[in-house]
Design an enzyme around this catalytic site. Structure first.
Site, PDB file in Angstrom:
ATOM      1  N   ALA A 184      37.595  44.032  29.436  1.00 10.53           N
ATOM      2  CA  ALA A 184      37.309  42.664  29.879  1.00 10.53           C
ATOM      3  C   ALA A 184      38.296  42.262  30.954  1.00 10.53           C
ATOM      4  CB  ALA A 184      37.389  41.691  28.702  1.00 10.53           C
ATOM      5  N   ASP A 185      37.892  41.267  31.718  1.00  5.81           N
ATOM      6  CA  ASP A 185      38.792  40.697  32.718  1.00  5.81           C
ATOM      7  C   ASP A 185      38.543  39.201  32.802  1.00  5.81           C
ATOM      8  OD1 ASP A 185      40.826  41.321  34.897  1.00  5.81           O
ATOM      9  OD2 ASP A 185      39.363  40.116  35.993  1.00  5.81           O
ATOM     10  N   THR A 186      39.625  38.453  32.951  1.00  4.25           N
ATOM     11  CA  THR A 186      39.538  36.997  33.014  1.00  4.25           C
ATOM     12  C   THR A 186      40.238  36.500  34.268  1.00  4.25           C
ATOM     13  OG1 THR A 186      39.540  36.807  30.602  1.00  4.25           O
ATOM     14  CG2 THR A 186      40.116  34.831  31.845  1.00  4.25           C
ATOM     15  N   ALA A 217      34.515  38.466  32.261  1.00  2.82           N
ATOM     16  CA  ALA A 217      33.477  39.497  32.220  1.00  2.82           C
ATOM     17  C   ALA A 217      33.852  40.520  31.162  1.00  2.82           C
ATOM     18  CB  ALA A 217      33.334  40.173  33.576  1.00  2.82           C
TER      19      ALA A 217
END
Length: 207
Positions: free
Chosen positions: A87-89, A124
Site C-alpha cells: 500500500a501507499d498513502t 492505494a
C-alpha cells in the site's frame, strides 16, 4: 502454484506498524517482507513523483511497484506461495502532493499549510500473486481546525509526524486536529480495510 486456503496468509510488503495492526484487526494472517535496502536503492521503488503526475496515478503507481517488487522477493527467496499486499498513502492539498516530512522544520511547515483547510488522503492498495496484480483506491477528505503555532511545535516535538504522510497520524495525537472526516478512517491510517478485504476476496480469501 495455488494459494493454501486452509491456512491463508499474505506477505505484507510494508514496515508500517499501523498496517500490521490493521491487518490483524480484520484477522488476516501475514508475514512481513523486510527490504534489505532503502526504497531509493531499488529504481522501481523510487517514490519521487513524475513531472505533472496526477495524485491518483502517483499513489497507484507506487503501490503497484511495491507489490511487484514484493512478488520478486518472494521468488528470489523462495518464500511460501501467497499473495503480496502493499500500500501507499499520500496527501493532496490544492493539487500538490504532500509526502512524509524530511525533518522537524518540514513537518511544522506542512502542518501550517494543513491548518484550517481540507485535504485529501489517498491510499492505494495492491495485491499481487504470480503475474496478477489487483488494485483498489481509497480517497478521504480531512479538514483540520485552525492550529496555533504552539500546538504545532508541541506536536512536532513529540516525534509523531516524522514517519507519516502529511506529517500526522490520525490514530495518535493529531486526532485532536481533525474537525471533519469524510471517507475511510483506516484509509487515512494507511490501509483502507473495506477495500483491502474486497481485494483479498478476489483471491479466494474468506474473511
Amino acid at each position: 502454484m495455488a494459494i493454501d486456503l486452509l491456512q491463508p496468509r499474505v506477505h505484507l510488503a510494508s514496515r508500517s506498524p499501523r498496517r500490521r495492526e490493521l491487518l490483524a484487526q480484520i484477522g488476516v494472517a501475514f508475514d512481513t517482507i523486510i527490504l534489505r535496502d532503502s526504497p531509493r536503492a531499488e529504481p522501481g521503488l523510487d517514490e519521487t513523483p513524475l513531472p505533472g503526475e496526477d495524485p491518483v496515478a502517483y499513489v497507484e503507481r507506487v503501490a503497484r511497484n511495491k507489490a511487484e517488487h514484493g512478488c520478486r522477493i518472494v521468488q528470489w527467496r523462495r518464500l511460501r506461495a501467497q499473495p503480496v499486499l502493499a500500500a501507499d498513502t499520500t496527501l493532496e492539498l490544492a493539487g500538490e502532493l504532500i509526502g512524509k516530512p524530511v525533518d522537524a522544520a518540514d513537518a511544522q511547515a506542512i502542518l501550517q499549510r494543513l491548518s484550517g483547510k481540507t485535504h485529501r488522503v489517498l491510499t492505494a492498495v495492491a495485491v499481487g500473486f504470480e503475474s496478477r496484480i489487483e488494485l483498489a483506491l481509497s480517497i478521504s477528505e480531512v479538514r483540520f481546525r485552525t492550529l496555533d503555532e504552539q500546538e504545532i511545535r508541541h506536536y512536532v516535538a513529540s516525534g509523531e509526524p516524522m514517519d507519516k504522510a502529511g506529517g500526522y497520524g490520525i490514530q495518535g495525537r493529531a486526532a485532536m486536529f481533525v474537525e471533519h472526516l469524510a471517507g475511510s478512517y483506516s484509509g487515512v491510517m494507511g490501509l483502507p480495510l473495506c477495500e483491502t478485504a474486497r481485494l483479498l476476496k478476489r483471491y479466494g480469501y474468506v474473511l
